[in-house]
Design an enzyme around this catalytic site. Structure first.
Site, PDB file in Angstrom:
ATOM      1  CG  ASP A 448     -47.048  18.196 -57.102  1.00 30.86           C
ATOM      2  OD1 ASP A 448     -47.030  18.466 -55.834  1.00 30.86           O
ATOM      3  OD2 ASP A 448     -47.638  17.107 -57.406  1.00 30.86           O
ATOM      4  CG  ASP A 516     -52.249  14.206 -53.023  1.00 26.57           C
ATOM      5  OD1 ASP A 516     -52.458  14.979 -53.911  1.00 26.57           O
ATOM      6  OD2 ASP A 516     -50.902  13.912 -52.882  1.00 26.57           O
TER       7      ASP A 516
END
Length: 696
Positions: A448, A516
């Site tokens: 990430d 997301d």
């Protein structure tokens, strides 16, 4: 196979791809100039186009403007510059000329030098089917400042009109497709954030305004870079349009000198004449054949723990999720954030990559062993490029973050950015990642990167601007080294969702986290825009719980699965709490996905109906003798009858059997008339149709 030829008598290079031709020549000043890019042409026909440089019309209009293979700044060249250099004495005008060239298989290198200064420019070309990869290498014997260094200038044919296709977005709303007329002047698509960015993506397609999904000429340019980038389209009143692109941004200067060459990232160009669908399939084939590290693999069905547990991670809780995931048929279990340091929220602990012994008393070993014992691979979330100020790492090394000595250190998500351009920081990251993967048998990293750059300074470093490029290259080098040292390791690129999706990161990862936002309705649009350049084989898509945490919308489980099954299927809900009927349905749909996975991940994609309204959206994949059709009705209005979906990519002389109904169809009828998908009644209806070619 492509071919590169040099026509010495005409000082012209011809690059012949699978179904396209690219050509350039040396002009009268010995400077590389564009000749042609488009449908296949024989070398003799290219010669007909490789004429002399035309004289200026008057003192203001140059008929050759925009034809430089790398539009250099200086003299009477006023086109958008791809290369701007300032020499030590203040001279900015570049005067360069051809010296020599080399053709090695599918690679062409054209070497040029400045006419006065010891400054060398090498233009690189490489044929990949119908994709032409281009990049530039700069070197100098005395230091020079490179103000702009694009990888290439791409000159398009003169059309009656031009239209641009690109994507825009934001967090949780990435890759929204836009098609707009090309304005006159310069149009800039860019990220100044140090990452690829949610707000734009480094590619653009150009057509004459008449191309459709199935018909028309389309040109595309995509940049293989995961840091700040810029693509500029320039349209003049004389009718020409070019695309220039590369890394960097305004105000960032690259220093080139002895022992300090500069190599730009690849800019890939593609011409197709089968509309946007053919362009996308050609990009997908390029990514699968020449970009992804393990393109022939089937990506596993994964489970990710984030939405089930958040930061409340315990060994017992992860074991319970893993057992349920294995029972569903999941093949890769991924533990997300919260397993290390003082990481009980997003405010602390990031950077302290030691297992939290309160949560995992015996370390990660028992959990990894349990997951492997359940027949699944084990993956784990990491965010190597970030640090919380409330961490032992930051307290020990506050100088490791991007910062200026007399400016605030702006925090986003309670995080600062570590300067990977520093060798000590890169070595630290390699050390703990190597130990984590090697000592625990980690199979998969979810890598990430949750915030852009700010205060991008490097106190004490003479050339601070280099961090903009060197940070990204250090990330690349670290991924490459980890993969070399741990051949079984696979990596997913993530950046707050889709903030780092590009050809550069795909060259060293196996899939990307698309957004997301897992809301199935929104994902139809996100995945539609994504698909214009990037393949389903790399598109990670999850099924999560109702109501969706981004949109608060509730969507039937079957619809959620069918949307996610159009890419690399993942599950991200709190599956321990799922009711029995949902568990049973999920198990069946995962089994169905495993059956169609080779077609989805390795097949050619056809966008049958885009998600332009709340009606029916459909797409199709074809691989070998199999086809898979996904159809989704978002909302039903006025009891309207279903329209047939005209399929694509099938053999008109063959017959196809529906694997679920047993009914057979003529390939010609499916192509000319279509298939009625027989969607269930009501809103949020979806279906998957499997068609197998019958040997006659």
């Amino acid at each position: 196979m492509g071919e590169i030829r040099f026509l010495e008598d005409h000082r012209t290079w011809v690059l012949t791809g699978t179904s396209s031709t690219y050509a350039l020549r040396l002009d009268e000043d010995d400077v590389p100039a564009h000749v042609y890019w488009g449908p296949p042409l024989a070398a003799a026909d290219v010669v007909e186009l490789a004429g002399k440089t035309l004289p200026w019309w008057d003192g203001f209009n140059d008929p050759n403007e925009g034809l430089g293979e790398l539009a250099a700044d200086g003299g009477t060249r006023y086109w958008t510059p791809a290369l701007q250099v300032r020499f030590a004495d203040g001279t900015r005008a570049l005067e360069w000329r051809y010296e020599t060239h080399e053709i090695t298989g599918d690679h062409l290198a054209i070497r040029c030098t400045d006419r006065h200064y010891p400054f060398r420019i090498t233009l690189h070309y490489r044929l990949r089917g119908d994709v032409v990869e281009r990049w530039t290498e700069l070197a100098a014997d005395t230091e020079a400042e490179v103000i702009r260094a694009d990888s290439a200038t791409w000159a398009l044919p003169v059309f009656e009109d031009y239209r641009l296709s690109h994507v825009t977005g934001r967090w949780a709303a990435e890759t929204q497709l836009r098609r707009v007329p090309a304005p006159h002047g310069e149009t800039v698509f860019a990220s100044r954030r140090g990452i690829t960015g949610h707000h734009a993506n480094p590619w653009v397609m150009v057509d004459d305004g008449t191309a459709t999904e199935r018909h028309g000429e389309v040109y595309g340019v995509a940049l293989a870079w995961s840091g700040s980038w810029r693509l500029t389209t320039t349209r003049s009143s004389t009718g020409r349009l070019t695309v220039s692109g590369g890394f960097g941004q305004d105000g960032v200067v690259h220093r080139v000198g002895p022992g300090k060459p500069l190599t730009t990232p690849i800019a890939a160009g593609l011409y197709t004449r089968g509309g946007f669908g053919a362009a996308s399939r050609a990009w997908h084939a390029y990514v699968l054949d020449h970009v992804l590290p393990h393109p022939g693999e089937l990506r596993p069905v994964l489970y990710n723990s984030w939405e089930a547990t958040g930061f409340d991670v315990t060994e017992a809780g992860q074991r319970a999720l893993a057992e349920r995931a294995a029972a569903l048929g999941v093949e890769l279990f991924v533990m997300d954030d919260g397993w290390f340091g003082a990481r009980t929220g997003d405010h602390a602990g990031l950077g302290d990559w030691q297992v939290n012994r309160e949560r995992f008393p015996d370390g990660l070993g028992p959990l990894v062993e349990a997951v492997h014992g359940l027949g699944m691979k084990f993956g784990i979330w990491v965010e190597p490029e970030m640090v919380n100020p409330d961490s032992d790492l930051y307290r020990a090394h506050p100088d490791w973050v991007l910062h200026h000595p007399h400016r605030r250190r702006s925090e986003l998500r309670n995080q600062l950015v570590l300067n990977f351009a520093r060798p000590d920081v890169a070595a630290w990251a390699r050390g703990w990642l190597d130990r984590l993967v090697g000592e625990h048998g980690i199979d998969f990293l979810k890598w990430d990167m949750n915030r852009p750059f700010s205060e991008a300074g490097w106190p004490g470093e003479a050339d601070q601007d280099r961090l903009w490029v060197d940070h990204t290259r250090a990330v690349y080098a670290l991924m490459d080294r980890l993969r070399a040292d741990h051949p079984g390791l696979r990596i997913e690129a993530c950046s707050g969702g889709g903030g780092r999706i590009d050809l550069g990161v795909l060259a060293r990862t196996d899939q990307v986290w698309t957004s997301d936002n897992t809301d199935a309705l929104d994902r139809l649009r996100i995945q539609h825009g994504y698909s214009h350049v990037y393949p389903a084989r790399a598109m990670s898509a999850w099924v999560t719980d109702n109501p969706n945490f981004v949109t608060a919308r509730s969507v039937p489980l079957r619809f959620r699965f069918h949307v996610a099954m159009a890419g690399v299927l993942g599950v991200g809900g709190d599956i321990v709490r799922w009711p029995v009927e949902d568990v049973a349905l999920a198990r069946d749909l995962i089994a169905l996905y495993k059956d169609i996975r080779p077609v989805v991940q390795h097949g050619a994609q056809y966008r049958l109906r885009p998600p332009a309204d709340d009606g029916v959206t459909a797409l199709q994949y074809v691989h070998g003798g199999r086809a898979v059709v996904f159809a989704y009705r978002q909302a039903a209005h006025f009891n309207a009858p279903e329209r047939p979906l005209r399929l694509d990519g099938l053999d008109p002389a063959a017959r196809y059997r529906d694997a679920d109904t047993g009914r057979t169809h003529s390939g010609a009828v499916l192509l000319a008339h279509g298939l009625v998908p027989a969607l269930p009644a009501g809103d949020f209806a979806s279906t998957v149709v499997r068609l197998d070619r019958i040997k006659i």
